[in-house]
Design an enzyme around this catalytic site. Sequence first.
Site, PDB file in Angstrom:
ATOM      1  N   ARG A   1     -75.579  47.208  -6.159  1.00  0.00           N
ATOM      2  CA  ARG A   1     -74.551  46.048  -6.813  1.00  0.00           C
ATOM      3  C   ARG A   1     -74.525  44.937  -5.672  1.00  0.00           C
ATOM      4  O   ARG A   1     -74.886  45.296  -4.811  1.00  0.00           O
ATOM      5  CB  ARG A   1     -73.467  46.733  -7.100  1.00  0.00           C
ATOM      6  CG  ARG A   1     -72.366  47.025  -5.986  1.00  0.00           C
ATOM      7  CD  ARG A   1     -71.247  47.757  -6.423  1.00  0.00           C
ATOM      8  NE  ARG A   1     -70.206  48.020  -5.488  1.00  0.00           N
ATOM      9  CZ  ARG A   1     -70.133  48.078  -4.306  1.00  0.00           C
ATOM     10  NH1 ARG A   1     -71.354  48.182  -3.729  1.00  0.00           N
ATOM     11  NH2 ARG A   1     -69.083  48.161  -3.440  1.00  0.00           N
TER      12      ARG A   1
ATOM     13  N   HIS B   1     -90.238  58.489 -17.907  1.00  0.00           N
ATOM     14  CA  HIS B   1     -90.679  59.794 -18.900  1.00  0.00           C
ATOM     15  C   HIS B   1     -89.541  59.855 -19.831  1.00  0.00           C
ATOM     16  O   HIS B   1     -88.384  59.120 -19.955  1.00  0.00           O
ATOM     17  CB  HIS B   1     -90.508  60.972 -18.073  1.00  0.00           C
ATOM     18  CG  HIS B   1     -91.481  61.091 -17.098  1.00  0.00           C
ATOM     19  ND1 HIS B   1     -92.935  61.654 -17.239  1.00  0.00           N
ATOM     20  CD2 HIS B   1     -91.183  61.042 -15.610  1.00  0.00           C
ATOM     21  CE1 HIS B   1     -93.508  61.591 -16.040  1.00  0.00           C
ATOM     22  NE2 HIS B   1     -92.523  61.173 -14.919  1.00  0.00           N
TER      23      HIS B   1
ATOM     24  N   LYS C   1     -80.722  48.148 -11.941  1.00  0.00           N
ATOM     25  CA  LYS C   1     -80.628  47.069 -12.829  1.00  0.00           C
ATOM     26  C   LYS C   1     -80.828  45.639 -12.040  1.00  0.00           C
ATOM     27  O   LYS C   1     -80.972  45.708 -10.991  1.00  0.00           O
ATOM     28  CB  LYS C   1     -79.135  46.996 -13.263  1.00  0.00           C
ATOM     29  CG  LYS C   1     -78.570  48.056 -14.061  1.00  0.00           C
ATOM     30  CD  LYS C   1     -77.204  47.883 -14.370  1.00  0.00           C
ATOM     31  CE  LYS C   1     -76.688  49.112 -15.234  1.00  0.00           C
ATOM     32  NZ  LYS C   1     -75.447  49.214 -15.606  1.00  0.00           N
TER      33      LYS C   1
END
Length: 185
Positions: A179, A114, A165
């Site tokens: 990570r 959003h 990520k």
Amino acid sequence: MQTEKEKMLAGELYDPLDPQLSEERLQARLLLKQLNDSREDYPIERSRILKELITNAGEGLWLQPPFYCDYGYNIIVGEKVFFNFNCVVLDVMPVTIGNRTLFGPNVQIYTATHPLNYKERASGVEYAKPVTIGEDVWIGGSVVICPGVTIGNRCVIGAGSVVTKDIPAGVFAAGNPCRVIRELD
């Protein structure tokens, strides 16, 4: 003039309440109800439902209900992929999964997102970013994979991680945010 579906698939802001998209989600929900209510000892029926729901699946897709998704047609699955119980795939844009990838229970894959601007968000529009997961990946239980993420081949993602990520190939990664912990042999 683009349709709302064309905007959605292009990663642009779109109206999720569009009649065509609402109907497509309804049809997916009806198939999901059939799948989630199907009996383990009726594999032919379960396979028929899966082929209708996830039209871009390779051979050997093994999915333990309950399972949930938005559309089904945006899930592109390689061969011998396994989803454990209670997985959710918000497939507003393509979710591409390589061969022999394993998902623990309660894994959630999100392409939908959003706007950060509250006025834009209040208008009801949303957008999405694709997710790509490589081959021979193991995603631990209760992992959340966020929009736009790519996870490389041969990775292991530790249980409970939130992947915000990209993760390179051949690593063990874990945590919130996820990570790289170390390389794998």
